[in-house]
Design a protein around this motif. Sequence first.
Motif, PDB file in Angstrom:
ATOM      1  N   ASP A 146       0.831  -1.202   0.000  1.00  0.00           N
ATOM      2  CA  ASP A 146       0.000   0.000   0.000  1.00  0.00           C
ATOM      3  C   ASP A 146       0.866   1.252   0.000  1.00  0.00           C
ATOM      4  OD1 ASP A 146      -2.614  -0.961  -0.048  1.00  0.00           O
ATOM      5  OD2 ASP A 146      -2.709  -1.221   2.122  1.00  0.00           O
ATOM      6  N   VAL A 147       0.396   2.281  -0.691  1.00  0.00           N
ATOM      7  CA  VAL A 147       0.970   3.621  -0.566  1.00  0.00           C
ATOM      8  C   VAL A 147       0.047   4.401   0.364  1.00  0.00           C
ATOM      9  CG1 VAL A 147       1.619   5.754  -1.731  1.00  0.00           C
ATOM     10  CG2 VAL A 147       2.023   3.550  -2.847  1.00  0.00           C
ATOM     11  N   LEU A 148       0.555   4.758   1.525  1.00  0.00           N
ATOM     12  CA  LEU A 148      -0.231   5.405   2.574  1.00  0.00           C
ATOM     13  C   LEU A 148       0.221   6.849   2.740  1.00  0.00           C
ATOM     14  CD1 LEU A 148      -2.026   5.556   5.173  1.00  0.00           C
ATOM     15  CD2 LEU A 148      -0.070   4.577   6.411  1.00  0.00           C
ATOM     16  N   LEU A 149      -0.725   7.776   2.635  1.00  0.00           N
ATOM     17  CA  LEU A 149      -0.453   9.189   2.909  1.00  0.00           C
ATOM     18  C   LEU A 149      -0.930   9.500   4.316  1.00  0.00           C
ATOM     19  CD1 LEU A 149       0.264  12.135   2.119  1.00  0.00           C
ATOM     20  CD2 LEU A 149      -2.072  12.332   1.188  1.00  0.00           C
ATOM     21  N   ILE A 150      -0.031  10.031   5.153  1.00  0.00           N
ATOM     22  CA  ILE A 150      -0.383  10.434   6.511  1.00  0.00           C
ATOM     23  C   ILE A 150      -0.256  11.945   6.617  1.00  0.00           C
ATOM     24  CG2 ILE A 150       0.152  10.249   8.970  1.00  0.00           C
ATOM     25  CD1 ILE A 150       1.268   7.488   8.494  1.00  0.00           C
ATOM     26  N   HIS A 151      -1.361  12.601   6.905  1.00  0.00           N
ATOM     27  CA  HIS A 151      -1.342  14.040   7.129  1.00  0.00           C
ATOM     28  C   HIS A 151      -0.942  14.310   8.582  1.00  0.00           C
ATOM     29  CE1 HIS A 151      -3.271  15.035   3.292  1.00  0.00           C
ATOM     30  NE2 HIS A 151      -4.131  14.055   3.517  1.00  0.00           N
ATOM     31  N   ALA A 152       0.104  15.140   8.779  1.00  0.00           N
ATOM     32  CA  ALA A 152       0.666  15.436  10.112  1.00  0.00           C
ATOM     33  C   ALA A 152       1.398  14.222  10.662  1.00  0.00           C
ATOM     34  CB  ALA A 152      -0.400  15.914  11.076  1.00  0.00           C
ATOM     35  N   ALA A 153       2.343  13.742   9.884  1.00  0.00           N
ATOM     36  CA  ALA A 153       3.031  12.500  10.224  1.00  0.00           C
ATOM     37  C   ALA A 153       4.046  12.645  11.344  1.00  0.00           C
ATOM     38  CB  ALA A 153       3.712  11.929   8.978  1.00  0.00           C
ATOM     39  N   ALA A 154       4.431  13.861  11.713  1.00  0.00           N
ATOM     40  CA  ALA A 154       5.463  14.035  12.733  1.00  0.00           C
ATOM     41  C   ALA A 154       4.905  14.138  14.142  1.00  0.00           C
ATOM     42  CB  ALA A 154       6.304  15.280  12.432  1.00  0.00           C
ATOM     43  N   GLY A 155       3.586  14.223  14.301  1.00  0.00           N
ATOM     44  CA  GLY A 155       2.986  14.274  15.627  1.00  0.00           C
ATOM     45  C   GLY A 155       2.982  12.911  16.294  1.00  0.00           C
ATOM     46  N   GLY A 156       2.315  12.811  17.432  1.00  0.00           N
ATOM     47  CA  GLY A 156       2.330  11.560  18.180  1.00  0.00           C
ATOM     48  C   GLY A 156       1.700  10.404  17.434  1.00  0.00           C
ATOM     49  N   ALA A 176       4.560  17.236   6.710  1.00  0.00           N
ATOM     50  CA  ALA A 176       5.130  17.885   7.895  1.00  0.00           C
ATOM     51  C   ALA A 176       5.833  19.149   7.451  1.00  0.00           C
ATOM     52  CB  ALA A 176       6.118  16.960   8.605  1.00  0.00           C
ATOM     53  N   GLY A 177       6.142  20.024   8.402  1.00  0.00           N
ATOM     54  CA  GLY A 177       6.974  21.173   8.106  1.00  0.00           C
ATOM     55  C   GLY A 177       8.370  20.721   7.711  1.00  0.00           C
ATOM     56  N   GLU A 178       9.062  21.545   6.959  1.00  0.00           N
ATOM     57  CA  GLU A 178      10.375  21.145   6.446  1.00  0.00           C
ATOM     58  C   GLU A 178      11.355  20.788   7.560  1.00  0.00           C
ATOM     59  OE1 GLU A 178      12.014  23.876   3.668  1.00  0.00           O
ATOM     60  OE2 GLU A 178      10.327  23.743   2.273  1.00  0.00           O
ATOM     61  N   HIS A 179      11.224  21.405   8.727  1.00  0.00           N
ATOM     62  CA  HIS A 179      12.138  21.103   9.827  1.00  0.00           C
ATOM     63  C   HIS A 179      11.965  19.671  10.343  1.00  0.00           C
ATOM     64  CE1 HIS A 179       8.409  22.297  11.777  1.00  0.00           C
ATOM     65  NE2 HIS A 179       8.820  21.705  12.885  1.00  0.00           N
ATOM     66  N   ASN A 180      10.873  19.010   9.964  1.00  0.00           N
ATOM     67  CA  ASN A 180      10.634  17.622  10.384  1.00  0.00           C
ATOM     68  C   ASN A 180      10.857  16.606   9.265  1.00  0.00           C
ATOM     69  OD1 ASN A 180       9.972  17.618  13.180  1.00  0.00           O
ATOM     70  ND2 ASN A 180       7.982  18.544  12.706  1.00  0.00           N
ATOM     71  N   HIS A 181      11.356  17.045   8.114  1.00  0.00           N
ATOM     72  CA  HIS A 181      11.508  16.110   6.998  1.00  0.00           C
ATOM     73  C   HIS A 181      12.583  15.060   7.262  1.00  0.00           C
ATOM     74  CE1 HIS A 181       9.284  18.467   3.596  1.00  0.00           C
ATOM     75  NE2 HIS A 181       8.560  18.337   4.693  1.00  0.00           N
ATOM     76  N   ASP A 182      13.715  15.461   7.801  1.00  0.00           N
ATOM     77  CA  ASP A 182      14.744  14.466   8.112  1.00  0.00           C
ATOM     78  C   ASP A 182      14.244  13.492   9.180  1.00  0.00           C
ATOM     79  OD1 ASP A 182      16.545  15.433   6.270  1.00  0.00           O
ATOM     80  OD2 ASP A 182      17.669  16.644   7.719  1.00  0.00           O
ATOM     81  N   TYR A 183      13.464  14.001  10.110  1.00  0.00           N
ATOM     82  CA  TYR A 183      12.888  13.137  11.146  1.00  0.00           C
ATOM     83  C   TYR A 183      11.992  12.075  10.515  1.00  0.00           C
ATOM     84  CZ  TYR A 183       9.620  11.755  14.839  1.00  0.00           C
ATOM     85  OH  TYR A 183       8.829  11.040  15.694  1.00  0.00           O
ATOM     86  N   LEU A 184      11.127  12.479   9.586  1.00  0.00           N
ATOM     87  CA  LEU A 184      10.254  11.494   8.939  1.00  0.00           C
ATOM     88  C   LEU A 184      11.058  10.482   8.135  1.00  0.00           C
ATOM     89  CD1 LEU A 184       7.151  13.565   7.737  1.00  0.00           C
ATOM     90  CD2 LEU A 184       7.418  12.183   9.798  1.00  0.00           C
ATOM     91  N   ARG A 185      12.106  10.943   7.491  1.00  0.00           N
ATOM     92  CA  ARG A 185      12.965   9.993   6.766  1.00  0.00           C
ATOM     93  C   ARG A 185      13.558   8.956   7.723  1.00  0.00           C
ATOM     94  NH1 ARG A 185      14.699  14.967   4.319  1.00  0.00           N
ATOM     95  NH2 ARG A 185      13.832  15.177   2.203  1.00  0.00           N
ATOM     96  N   SER A 186      13.912   9.398   8.929  1.00  0.00           N
ATOM     97  CA  SER A 186      14.496   8.469   9.904  1.00  0.00           C
ATOM     98  C   SER A 186      13.494   7.406  10.336  1.00  0.00           C
ATOM     99  CB  SER A 186      15.009   9.236  11.124  1.00  0.00           C
ATOM    100  OG  SER A 186      13.946   9.663  11.965  1.00  0.00           O
ATOM    101  N   LEU A 187      12.189   7.712  10.216  1.00  0.00           N
ATOM    102  CA  LEU A 187      11.149   6.746  10.561  1.00  0.00           C
ATOM    103  C   LEU A 187      10.808   5.829   9.397  1.00  0.00           C
ATOM    104  CD1 LEU A 187       8.647   9.059  12.514  1.00  0.00           C
ATOM    105  CD2 LEU A 187      10.471   7.632  13.458  1.00  0.00           C
ATOM    106  N   GLY A 188      11.320   6.145   8.212  1.00  0.00           N
ATOM    107  CA  GLY A 188      11.052   5.322   7.035  1.00  0.00           C
ATOM    108  C   GLY A 188      10.070   5.923   6.059  1.00  0.00           C
ATOM    109  N   ALA A 189       9.632   7.173   6.296  1.00  0.00           N
ATOM    110  CA  ALA A 189       8.651   7.809   5.422  1.00  0.00           C
ATOM    111  C   ALA A 189       9.307   8.699   4.384  1.00  0.00           C
ATOM    112  CB  ALA A 189       7.675   8.644   6.252  1.00  0.00           C
ATOM    113  N   THR A 190       8.566   8.978   3.319  1.00  0.00           N
ATOM    114  CA  THR A 190       8.954   9.989   2.336  1.00  0.00           C
ATOM    115  C   THR A 190       8.232  11.276   2.708  1.00  0.00           C
ATOM    116  OG1 THR A 190       9.186   8.337   0.587  1.00  0.00           O
ATOM    117  CG2 THR A 190       8.947  10.643  -0.091  1.00  0.00           C
ATOM    118  N   PRO A 191       8.949  12.339   3.089  1.00  0.00           N
ATOM    119  CA  PRO A 191       8.280  13.548   3.555  1.00  0.00           C
ATOM    120  C   PRO A 191       7.869  14.480   2.427  1.00  0.00           C
ATOM    121  CG  PRO A 191      10.638  13.819   3.777  1.00  0.00           C
ATOM    122  CD  PRO A 191      10.419  12.426   3.229  1.00  0.00           C
TER     123      PRO A 191
END
Length: 304
Positions: A146-156, A176-191
Amino acid sequence: MPTVIALTRFGPPEVLRPLRIETPRPGPGQALVRIRAAGVNPVDCKLRRGDFAGTDPAGFPQRLGNEFAGTVVALGPDVPADGAVAVGADVVGSATAQAYAEVLVVDTAGLVVKPPPVPWEMAAGLPAAGQTAHTALSQLGVGPGDVLLIHAAAGGVGTIATQLACELGARVIGTAGEHNHDYLRSLGATPTTYGPGLLDRVRALAPDGVDVVLDLVGGEAVTTSLALVQDRHRIGTTVDRRAVEEHGVLRVGGRSLPALREIVGKAATGRLTLPVRTFPLREAVAAHRLVESGHVRGKVVLTV
């Protein structure tokens, strides 16, 4: 006398005040828990503002807080002393608008034992976000490919849903905001960045289409989702009641004790992470200000 955080009127964060109470006694099937940490969620801010006052009037003083981690200090008369939830056991659980406190009486049936590797602060942020994320992905049928889009992926909820979905074999695109893009990448997501042009950005990242959406924002995020996914039963929202009524998307989330056990177990083995920003219990005002800013990575937690 223990302290709780309460409000005597609806309003801004400054209406929150410490209040002393008598130590409650656990009744049948209950435990008295010394709270070590309590999660702060956006719904707490809505309750404090009085957003639900028209349909759910409440007397004052009113308390807040729906998740906690702590230690059992007493049991009700019919709770077996040799069970998993014994005096001295460290536990995680949910409450209904009362967890901003030094002590709390809860039903033992809703408690999960906290493994030692899980820090108190992280444990307190798992019940609401963890159960919501787990049940939402199950309700939406997220699975391999599945390709899953999560809106507000950096929150809890987004943080946990991203990790669970990747583990299930889905590809996650997270806003997410750009300041959280590297964080989302670390979780395995494409920001990708939310806001104007989101539809085109998502289509560029997923040229073969998006299969499923988890919305944690509402409003324009749902509008974008409707343009991406035809099957409205694979668009789920935790926040937008109007979208559920008008467009037939799913209202997702909810509590599940087996889900909480699974989430806590993953945290104990390092398969799941949750960043936490902490405030002392008496600084609940500052915690609410941060949550309402909309720029929280992971969870905000009150420590006791």
